[in-house]
Design an enzyme around this catalytic site. Structure first.
Site, mmCIF file in Angstrom:
data_model
loop_
_atom_site.group_PDB
_atom_site.id
_atom_site.type_symbol
_atom_site.label_atom_id
_atom_site.label_comp_id
_atom_site.label_asym_id
_atom_site.label_seq_id
_atom_site.Cartn_x
_atom_site.Cartn_y
_atom_site.Cartn_z
ATOM 1 N N LEU A 225 0.856 -1.181 0.000
ATOM 2 C CA LEU A 225 0.000 0.000 0.000
ATOM 3 C C LEU A 225 0.894 1.234 0.000
ATOM 4 O O LEU A 225 1.387 1.677 1.042
ATOM 5 C CB LEU A 225 -0.925 -0.026 1.218
ATOM 6 C CG LEU A 225 -1.867 -1.231 1.303
ATOM 7 C CD1 LEU A 225 -2.720 -1.156 2.567
ATOM 8 C CD2 LEU A 225 -2.753 -1.341 0.065
ATOM 9 N N ASP A 226 1.094 1.785 -1.175
ATOM 10 C CA ASP A 226 2.026 2.896 -1.364
ATOM 11 C C ASP A 226 1.464 4.181 -0.769
ATOM 12 O O ASP A 226 0.297 4.520 -0.991
ATOM 13 C CB ASP A 226 2.289 3.082 -2.865
ATOM 14 C CG ASP A 226 3.206 4.248 -3.156
ATOM 15 O OD1 ASP A 226 4.394 4.156 -2.832
ATOM 16 O OD2 ASP A 226 2.709 5.260 -3.689
ATOM 17 N N ALA A 227 2.306 4.907 -0.018
ATOM 18 C CA ALA A 227 1.944 6.233 0.522
ATOM 19 C C ALA A 227 0.594 6.222 1.222
ATOM 20 O O ALA A 227 -0.150 7.195 1.177
ATOM 21 C CB ALA A 227 1.958 7.275 -0.603
#
Length: 570
Positions: A225-227
């Site tokens: 889960l990016d950023a």
């Protein structure tokens, strides 16, 4: 099976019961359809044999061969039995940021290959896909439909009118928070080409949940889960770590546990350590793995100062909220070395010293914007090998390799799943022309390699003739020793030993019969370590790296940057 009331309760917390009830009805129908089309698989356990390679899809180029195909060939030939998991950095069509400005979430960039190549990689490796779901490309289909006012996308993004209180919004970049498109001020946390999604619209959450299930169906066993910390926006707050963000992660976890239990979530939150730990939730309801962001700068400080005090004190305080979760440990990645995670762990003077050494070693520094309008260092843009050893130094290459491998040995010894950046396996130096060519400081650590040239380096007749071969040989020995001993289980116990300033020591494994003593000289001079056999949780056994018989516990000798992994016997 997930308690159906749990999802309804979470959705009610986020959107209110009036919206949650029809939303849950639609989500339930989608879950049923997904389960019919894609029978759930059991989650495979992680063990000491598991390590994850982090690589771009086009990390290797080869004439006439698709990059993903070349990567698959190379990994099968050289990495079988060494790494079991593969994080393919965003392989979707993208407009900037080396893949992190996604134009279409469900396609493979045709310049890299197709879903066939992804499937092939999944035969031999457990795959991690990126869910770049805080923002999308301004040039992508969703945002272009928004600009045309087309439903449902006309409500997928955040427009700002009037003068809301945005002064407290946490900024990871020194760029404007709002970008104007067709006369509309649109929220762009990271860049003008990366437009934030509006999760206050429940249709956006449904769309993203569909996407996570799509990735599960395509073979993802891990979803990054990016950023994710910036997901929910609320004027008057910092717009980071908000309760709604944690609730949304809990929804994602519950949906995957229900329909695709083989998938683990990994949260990427480049923030101070205490905030980072919050993404484990209660140990059962959010991420199963969390990026251990404090480790890269803290280990850099340790080896640059030849002082393990801060590392030992920090590691001794690490606590996981349950036996179901663990750390995703890494040192290098496609990004720089974040500094925020060690604020509060290292003194400001020590952090400033990291910045100054980075610049002295031909690295660069990216800044973030503070609420008062000032800027401060956010990350070091430098290859990890160069961060540890000045490329222009007259120091012997042997000593530089020793220092670099000391860092990697600590990475592999610590509790958690190790993530190894492709360049680290081969001791890459920084790509100095990169930032000027691309306009991005991060390019210094993102060089793409010619496969045939790398193959020639690995085939050199003598390791001293080739830095890639020398590092890869050392890494191979460490990975084989780690995978052969169950004490290095990612969820296994860990105890930090007080070995003074110059040696970092720990015990892995809960029972003496499965335990390992790990000692790392973090200095360029030989060290002697005296142990009291009566205080050891077992008798010293063989050296796992050399195979030598048990040494004398009262007079352990460690050469410069030497790694010593000793089996413990009843």
């Amino acid at each position: 099976m997930t308690d159906p009331n749990l999802l309804l309760s979470l959705l009610s917390d986020i959107y209110g019961s009036e919206t949650a009830n029809p939303l849950w009805a639609e989500l339930r129908l989608r879950l049923e359809q997904f389960r019919l089309a894609t029978p759930p698989r059991a989650r495979r356990r992680l063990s000491a044999a598991d390590a994850m390679l982090i690589s771009y899809g086009d990390q290797l180029s080869q004439p006439g061969i698709l990059p993903l195909e070349s990567l698959a060939d190379f990994c099968q030939q050289h990495l079988g039995g060494l790494v079991t998991c593969l994080h393919i950095l965003p392989f979707y069509p993208s407009s900037s940021d080396d893949g992190f400005s996604v134009k279409n979430y469900r396609q493979v960039d045709p310049g890299l290959g197709s879903w066939d190549e992804i499937t092939r990689l999944g035969v031999d490796f457990r795959l991690m896909f990126d869910a770049v779901i805080n923002h999308v490309s301004a040039q992508g289909e969703w945002f272009q439909a928004f600009l045309r006012g087309e439903p449902p996308y006309k409500d997928y993004f955040i427009t700002v009118t009037g003068s809301p209180d945005l002064a407290r919004v946490v900024r990871p970049r020194a760029l404007p928070l709002l970008t104007h498109f067709s006369g509309q001020a649109v929220w762009t946390t990271f860049s003008a080409d990366q437009v934030d999604l509006n999760y206050a619209n429940p249709r956006v959450l449904l769309e993203v949940l569909d996407l996570l299930l799509f990735y599960a169906a395509r073979g993802a066993e891990f979803i990054r889960l990016d950023a994710i910390a910036y997901l929910w926006k609320q004027p008057g707050t910092g717009c980071i770590h908000l309760p709604q963000t944690h609730r949304i992660i809990q929804v994602m976890r519950a949906v995957l546990d229900e329909a695709a239990p083989q998938v683990r979530l990994i949260t990427e939150t480049n923030v101070p350590h205490a905030d980072n730990m919050s993404y484990f939730g209660d140990g059962s309801n959010e991420a199963q793995l969390v990026y251990n962001f404090a480790l890269p700068p803290l280990l850099l400080h340790t080896l640059q100062t030849a002082d393990a005090s801060a590392l030992s004190a920090w590691a001794a305080c690490l606590r996981l909220p349950s036996a179901e979760v663990t750390f995703f440990n890494f040192l290098a990645s496609h990004d720089g070395i974040g500094l925020n995670p060690v604020r509060g762990i290292l003194a400001d003077e020590a952090i400033d010293a990291l910045v100054q050494r980075c610049l002295a070693h031909q690295g660069l520094v990216s800044t973030k914007q503070n609420p008062d309008g000032s800027q401060s260092p956010y990350e070091l843009n430098i290859n990890y090998f160069d961060a540890l050893s000045d490329p222009r130094s007259s120091e012997t290459l042997s000593l530089q390799i020793g220092r670099f491998m000391a860092a990697q040995a600590i990475l592999l010894a610590l509790q958690g799943l190790p993530g190894i950046y492709f360049h680290s396996l081969f001791g890459s130096r920084g790509w100095q022309p990169g930032p000027a060519l691309t306009g991005s400081r991060r390019s210094i650590n993102r060089q793409k390699l010619d496969r045939l040239s790398l193959e020639r380096e690995l085939a050199a007749s003598q390791a001293q003739d080739s830095l890639p071969q020398a590092v890869f040989q050392r890494y191979t020995a460490l990975l084989r020793a780690r995978s052969a001993n169950p004490a290095f289980d990612p969820f296994g116990s860990q105890s930090i030993l007080d070995c003074g300033r110059s040696i970092f020591g720990l015990v892995r494994g809960g029972a003496p019969s499965a335990g390992v003593l790990c000692f790392q000289n973090i200095s360029p001079v030989a060290q002697q370590l005296v142990l009291d056999p009566r205080r050891l949780p077992g008798h010293l056994g063989r050296n796992l790296l050399s195979g030598a018989s048990a040494p004398d516990a009262e007079a352990l000798q460690l050469g410069p940057y030497e790694t010593l992994w000793l089996a413990l016997e009843p």
